[in-house]
Enzyme design. Structure first.
Site, PDB file in Angstrom:
ATOM      1  N   PHE A 138      17.435 -19.645 -20.528  1.00  0.00           N
ATOM      2  CA  PHE A 138      18.716 -18.663 -20.466  1.00  0.00           C
ATOM      3  C   PHE A 138      20.018 -18.928 -19.972  1.00  0.00           C
ATOM      4  O   PHE A 138      19.921 -18.959 -18.651  1.00  0.00           O
ATOM      5  CB  PHE A 138      18.114 -16.855 -20.269  1.00  0.00           C
ATOM      6  CG  PHE A 138      18.897 -16.174 -20.287  1.00  0.00           C
ATOM      7  CD1 PHE A 138      19.159 -15.479 -22.122  1.00  0.00           C
ATOM      8  CD2 PHE A 138      19.898 -15.313 -19.943  1.00  0.00           C
ATOM      9  CE1 PHE A 138      20.110 -14.688 -22.392  1.00  0.00           C
ATOM     10  CE2 PHE A 138      20.771 -14.354 -19.432  1.00  0.00           C
ATOM     11  CZ  PHE A 138      20.952 -13.817 -21.434  1.00  0.00           C
ATOM     12  N   ASP A 223      21.824 -23.414 -12.305  1.00  0.00           N
ATOM     13  CA  ASP A 223      21.992 -22.301 -13.299  1.00  0.00           C
ATOM     14  C   ASP A 223      21.462 -21.276 -11.931  1.00  0.00           C
ATOM     15  O   ASP A 223      20.163 -21.581 -12.424  1.00  0.00           O
ATOM     16  CB  ASP A 223      21.919 -22.291 -14.132  1.00  0.00           C
ATOM     17  CG  ASP A 223      22.307 -20.532 -15.000  1.00  0.00           C
ATOM     18  OD1 ASP A 223      22.091 -19.944 -13.727  1.00  0.00           O
ATOM     19  OD2 ASP A 223      21.876 -20.238 -16.111  1.00  0.00           O
ATOM     20  N   LYS A 252      24.932 -12.767 -10.685  1.00  0.00           N
ATOM     21  CA  LYS A 252      24.298 -11.544 -10.451  1.00  0.00           C
ATOM     22  C   LYS A 252      24.103 -10.267  -8.959  1.00  0.00           C
ATOM     23  O   LYS A 252      25.015 -10.122  -9.174  1.00  0.00           O
ATOM     24  CB  LYS A 252      22.988 -11.961 -10.899  1.00  0.00           C
ATOM     25  CG  LYS A 252      22.659 -11.958 -12.285  1.00  0.00           C
ATOM     26  CD  LYS A 252      20.927 -11.841 -12.462  1.00  0.00           C
ATOM     27  CE  LYS A 252      20.621 -11.413 -14.410  1.00  0.00           C
ATOM     28  NZ  LYS A 252      20.651 -12.470 -15.321  1.00  0.00           N
TER      29      LYS A 252
HETATM   30  C1  LIG Z   1      22.186 -13.210 -16.022  1.00  0.00           C
HETATM   31  C2  LIG Z   1      21.614 -14.711 -16.377  1.00  0.00           C
HETATM   32  C3  LIG Z   1      22.843 -15.197 -16.794  1.00  0.00           C
HETATM   33  C4  LIG Z   1      23.638 -14.597 -17.650  1.00  0.00           C
HETATM   34  O1  LIG Z   1      24.509 -13.696 -17.020  1.00  0.00           O
HETATM   35  P1  LIG Z   1      25.493 -12.571 -17.473  1.00  0.00           P
HETATM   36  O2  LIG Z   1      26.087 -12.195 -16.511  1.00  0.00           O
HETATM   37  O3  LIG Z   1      24.463 -11.507 -17.963  1.00  0.00           O
HETATM   38  O4  LIG Z   1      26.486 -13.541 -18.073  1.00  0.00           O
HETATM   39  C5  LIG Z   1      22.742 -16.396 -17.220  1.00  0.00           C
HETATM   40  N1  LIG Z   1      21.935 -17.345 -16.486  1.00  0.00           N
HETATM   41  C6  LIG Z   1      20.974 -16.865 -15.830  1.00  0.00           C
HETATM   42  C7  LIG Z   1      19.796 -17.779 -15.015  1.00  0.00           C
HETATM   43  C8  LIG Z   1      20.550 -15.027 -15.499  1.00  0.00           C
HETATM   44  O5  LIG Z   1      19.361 -15.215 -15.364  1.00  0.00           O
END
Ligand SMILES: *Cc1c(COP(=O)(O)O)cnc(C)c1O
Length: 402
Positions: A138, A223, A252
């Site tokens: 994700f 990420d 986050k």
């Molecule tokens: C939450 C998340 C995103 C997206 O972050 P947003 O601030 O909602 O755009 C991308 N990668 C990972 C692994 C995430 O947990």
């Protein structure tokens, strides 16, 4: 307003993109939240791994108030001391040399992919733009990041999607060998998948990925938007495998609730960006950077992460014990305070019942309960959560939960 009135207002004026629980919080303190009727909840979701210091942490509240009194925003037409200081602190404590700031996770990943494409085109040619990501990954909700995300349900109905993304099964080297070509500019992975069900990128796999990247001049992007900033018991999740990326994204927890994202990179990668190549109006403003800096300074205090590790071990131990008692628990996964409990039933009802009993948890991939409590969670609060979960598994056993 009471909860019913708040819900009615939401239904009338807010776009219907979220399935929300019928709860509206009005106040938070530490690991607890309080709804409009004053009911108390133990928060093991922490705003989806955002509120790392819990709610209304005094140092964060003070940081926000003090900075707001001085200066909130000037734009990146000018120098911003707290932005540079935060970048300094992030680089000093990681593989990175340079940082770009933005406002969210998806934006941090956009910056990472734009940087990788620039790097590929400069170093390997115009046709070098493909990014390989993992199945079940994700990476965010912008058009480019839903293209990057390895989950069909997130892409459906938004085609045509931006080109240049390939997905491979995680921890499968053969699949990766086959996907890599002259077009590959980057491989983007989550050290631990959050939304995908708390699956981990194995150390042996990452070692080979790093080798492949070095051999073919491909950039490795981690990420760490969910698993970074102390969540796994280390400041960054890649420290567990000790395999550094070329680019790393954060968001986050970085601002403990104030929106901020960051794209960290080595000098070698970062050089691909020149003035005018990328930007953000709000990115790295005074308020967001001052708050993130306050959080990071707390996080790197000598004993902070040791305490996280200690409590995380305790929580894992308690969950392993639950697993031995309840057959519906298939597996306990994750690292530190980023935990997945895979069930052999749908997790949705358990989440709803937990909420009724005053425990906030959530589920990913239908059957995995995700626990991402504030990093400041205590042993007593862990006991409280375990007790509620045990009672729910017991009810499930007795057929009270389908
Ligand atoms: C939450 C998340 C995103 C997206 O972050 P947003 O601030 O909602 O755009 C991308 N990668 C990972 C692994 C995430 O947990």
């Amino acid at each position: 307003m009471n909860t019913t009135e708040i819900i009615e207002l939401t239904q009338q004026y807010i776009m219907n993109t979220y399935t929300r629980f019928p709860v509206a919080f009005v106040r938070g303190e530490g690991c607890y939240l309080f709804d409009a009727e004053g009911k108390q909840y133990l928060d093991f979701v922490a705003g989806i791994a955002v509120n790392a210091l819990g709610h209304s942490h005094p140092a964060i509240v003070e940081s926000i108030c003090e900075q707001a009194k001085k200066l909130i925003h000037t734009s990146n037409l000018f120098h911003i001391q707290s932005q540079s200081e935060l970048a300094h602190l992030l680089c000093e404590n990681s593989f990175a040399d340079k940082v770009f700031f933005c406002n969210s996770g998806a934006e941090a990943n956009e910056a990472a992919v734009k940087l990788a494409r620039r790097y590929g085109k400069i170093n390997k040619g115009e046709d070098c733009y493909e990014v390989i990501t993992a199945e079940k990954s994700f990476h965010g909700r912008t058009l480019k990041m839903i293209a990057a995300t390895g989950q069909e349900r997130i892409k459906r109905g938004f085609e045509p999607l931006p080109q240049g993304f390939l997905h491979v099964p995680l921890n499968n080297l053969d699949a990766l060998y086959q996907a890599i070509s002259e077009k590959t500019c980057a491989i983007m992975l989550e050290p631990i998948q959050g939304e995908g069900g708390l699956h981990r990128s194995e150390k042996e796999y990452l070692l080979k990925v790093r080798e492949l990247c070095d051999k073919h001049q491909i950039l490795l992007i981690f990420d760490e938007i969910q698993c970074g900033m102390g969540r796994t018991g280390k400041l960054f999740a890649y420290e567990h495998s000790q395999i550094p990326p070329d680019i790393l994204t954060l968001a986050k927890a970085l601002g403990t609730g104030i929106p901020i994202g960051a794209c960290l990179a080595t000098d070698r990668a970062a050089q691909a960006f020149q003035p005018g190549d990328h930007g953000s109006t709000f990115g790295g403003n005074f308020l967001a950077c001052q708050v993130a800096k306050t959080f990071l300074e707390i996080l790197i205090r000598p004993n902070f992460l040791a305490e996280v590790v200690k409590n995380a071990k305790y929580l894992h131990g308690q969950l392993i014990q639950l697993k031995s008692q309840y057959e519906l628990i298939q597996e306990i996964r994750g690292e530190g305070l980023m935990i997945g409990i895979e069930l052999n039933i749908e997790a949705k009802t358990i989440v709803e019942k937990a909420l009724q009993k005053g425990l906030i948890i959530n589920c990913v991939q239908n059957n995995v309960l995700r626990l991402v409590p504030p990093l400041v969670v205590t042993k007593e609060q862990i006991d409280e959560a375990i007790q509620i979960m045990a009672s729910l598994f017991q009810e499930s056993l007795q057929g009270k939960i389908p």
